[in-house]
Design a protein around this motif. Structure first.
Motif, short mmCIF file in Angstrom:
data_model
loop_
_atom_site.label_atom_id
_atom_site.label_comp_id
_atom_site.label_asym_id
_atom_site.label_seq_id
_atom_site.Cartn_x
_atom_site.Cartn_y
_atom_site.Cartn_z
N SER A 151 -4.02 13.05 -29.19
CA SER A 151 -4.16 13.60 -27.85
C SER A 151 -4.12 15.12 -27.88
CB SER A 151 -3.04 13.07 -26.96
OG SER A 151 -2.99 13.78 -25.74
N SER A 152 -4.87 15.73 -26.97
CA SER A 152 -4.84 17.19 -26.85
C SER A 152 -3.45 17.68 -26.43
CB SER A 152 -5.89 17.66 -25.84
OG SER A 152 -5.63 17.10 -24.56
N ALA A 153 -2.63 16.77 -25.91
CA ALA A 153 -1.26 17.14 -25.52
C ALA A 153 -0.45 17.63 -26.71
CB ALA A 153 -0.57 15.95 -24.86
N LEU A 154 -0.90 17.28 -27.91
CA LEU A 154 -0.21 17.76 -29.12
C LEU A 154 -0.18 19.28 -29.16
CD1 LEU A 154 1.01 16.93 -31.91
CD2 LEU A 154 -1.31 17.11 -32.84
N LEU A 155 -1.17 19.90 -28.50
CA LEU A 155 -1.27 21.36 -28.52
C LEU A 155 -0.48 22.04 -27.41
CD1 LEU A 155 -5.12 21.70 -29.19
CD2 LEU A 155 -3.27 21.57 -30.86
N ASP A 156 0.14 21.28 -26.54
CA ASP A 156 0.85 21.85 -25.39
C ASP A 156 1.90 22.90 -25.76
OD1 ASP A 156 -0.71 20.36 -23.72
OD2 ASP A 156 0.83 18.88 -23.21
N THR A 159 1.12 28.66 -27.80
CA THR A 159 0.71 29.76 -26.94
C THR A 159 -0.79 29.94 -27.03
OG1 THR A 159 0.90 31.43 -28.68
CG2 THR A 159 2.90 30.91 -27.43
N GLU A 160 -1.35 30.74 -26.14
CA GLU A 160 -2.80 30.99 -26.17
C GLU A 160 -3.20 31.68 -27.47
OE1 GLU A 160 -6.58 30.57 -25.12
OE2 GLU A 160 -4.85 29.78 -24.01
N ARG A 161 -2.37 32.60 -27.94
CA ARG A 161 -2.68 33.28 -29.20
C ARG A 161 -2.64 32.31 -30.37
NH1 ARG A 161 -5.57 37.41 -30.39
NH2 ARG A 161 -4.29 39.11 -29.57
N GLU A 162 -1.67 31.43 -30.37
CA GLU A 162 -1.58 30.44 -31.45
C GLU A 162 -2.80 29.52 -31.45
OE1 GLU A 162 3.33 30.27 -31.64
OE2 GLU A 162 2.20 28.77 -30.48
N ARG A 163 -3.31 29.20 -30.28
CA ARG A 163 -4.54 28.40 -30.21
C ARG A 163 -5.72 29.17 -30.80
NH1 ARG A 163 -4.73 24.19 -25.75
NH2 ARG A 163 -2.56 23.79 -25.24
N GLU A 164 -5.78 30.45 -30.51
CA GLU A 164 -6.85 31.28 -31.06
C GLU A 164 -6.78 31.31 -32.59
OE1 GLU A 164 -7.95 34.81 -27.98
OE2 GLU A 164 -6.00 34.97 -28.95
N GLN A 201 3.90 20.17 -36.94
CA GLN A 201 4.44 19.39 -38.05
C GLN A 201 3.38 19.17 -39.14
OE1 GLN A 201 6.08 15.88 -36.04
NE2 GLN A 201 8.04 16.92 -35.85
N ALA A 202 2.72 20.25 -39.50
CA ALA A 202 1.69 20.22 -40.54
C ALA A 202 2.23 20.86 -41.81
CB ALA A 202 0.45 20.98 -40.07
N VAL A 209 -6.51 22.13 -39.82
CA VAL A 209 -7.94 21.96 -39.55
C VAL A 209 -8.21 20.61 -38.91
CG1 VAL A 209 -10.23 21.76 -40.58
CG2 VAL A 209 -8.67 23.54 -41.37
N VAL A 210 -7.65 19.57 -39.49
CA VAL A 210 -7.84 18.22 -38.95
C VAL A 210 -7.36 18.14 -37.51
CG1 VAL A 210 -7.17 15.80 -39.18
CG2 VAL A 210 -7.76 17.12 -41.23
N ILE A 211 -6.17 18.68 -37.26
CA ILE A 211 -5.61 18.65 -35.90
C ILE A 211 -6.49 19.42 -34.93
CG2 ILE A 211 -3.69 19.48 -34.47
CD1 ILE A 211 -1.85 18.89 -36.91
N ALA A 212 -6.99 20.57 -35.34
CA ALA A 212 -7.83 21.39 -34.46
C ALA A 212 -9.09 20.65 -34.03
CB ALA A 212 -8.21 22.70 -35.16
N TYR A 213 -9.66 19.88 -34.94
CA TYR A 213 -10.86 19.13 -34.59
C TYR A 213 -10.54 17.87 -33.80
CZ TYR A 213 -14.18 21.92 -37.25
OH TYR A 213 -14.98 22.93 -37.69
#
Length: 224
Positions: A151-156, A159-164, A201-202, A209-213
């Motif tokens: 789920s995309s909720a994993l990224l909740d 921060t915005e910078r961490e997503r970048e 938890q990577a 990379v896998v999580i980002a996709y």
């Protein structure tokens, strides 16, 4: 420090060739050679190498299951595994990355590239990711995103910078490249990457990379 390597391949000539190459490097040594999945798991537990060069197709247990068992065991989870394959679009490779492998190499990789890749992965510095690796991950995940169960909720918590930063990691960029593109220091990039490891938890950049996709983050960034 000497990088300790296990070479796992069921073809004796391939195994011997990789072993000769690794042992010829001044900063590496082969601590074991194995030809089956079970023997590879046993060698990993016995020798606790820094790196395992892991064939995908081996008798009695394939490289994916061997990877899963080793990295799922607290005693051996620090081992970094590089998958060796003759197929650059082998779907088994993505399964191995999901199991925690740090990347993969084609068996016809030039010797200097193989050695450089071992050093890179041993340092935990970057995903061993030529463009074909990123293409493999992108294409496979795009075909299987609906079934990924991620789920995309994993990224909740990010921060915005961490997503970048995560988007750039998924593109295979080094810390130096990310620093230049985001106009922040390399030290700051390293801090963000460390927080990504913790929050998601990577264990390494391959899993990021896998999580980002799988969470759709890369596709969202592409649409912006």
């Amino acid at each position: 420090m000497t990088i300790r390597v296990v070479v796992a391949d069921d073809h004796i000539l391939v195994r011997a060739g990789f072993s000769v190459l690794v042992n010829a490097a001044a900063d590496m040594e082969v601590v074991a050679e194995t030809s089956t999945g079970r023997d590879t798991v046993a060698a990993g537990r016995r020798h606790l190498p820094d790196i395992i060069l892991m064939d995908v197709r081996m008798p009695d247990m394939d490289g994916i299951e061997a990877t899963r068992q080793l990295l799922g065991d607290p005693a051996t989870e620090a081992i970094r595994i590089v998958i060796l394959t003759t197929f650059d679009l082998d779907e088994y490779v993505f399964a191995a990355l999901k199991a925690g492998a740090s990347g993969f190499l084609l068996k016809d990789t030039p010797p200097e590239t193989l050695l450089a890749g071992i050093r890179t992965v041993a340092a935990g510095d970057a995903l061993l990711a030529p463009s074909v690796t990123r293409r493999l991950i992108r294409d496979y995940v795009n075909r299987n995103a609906l079934d990924s169960g991620v789920s995309s909720a994993l990224l909740d918590p990010l921060t915005e910078r961490e997503r970048e930063v995560l988007v750039h990691v998924a593109a295979g960029h080094s810390n130096t490249e990310i620093s230049a593109q985001l106009h922040i220091s390399v030290a700051t990039v390293k801090t963000h990457v460390s927080r990504l490891f913790s929050k998601l938890q990577a264990n390494d950049r391959a899993q990021l990379v896998v999580i980002a996709y799988e969470t759709g983050l890369v596709e969202q960034a592409r649409r912006r």
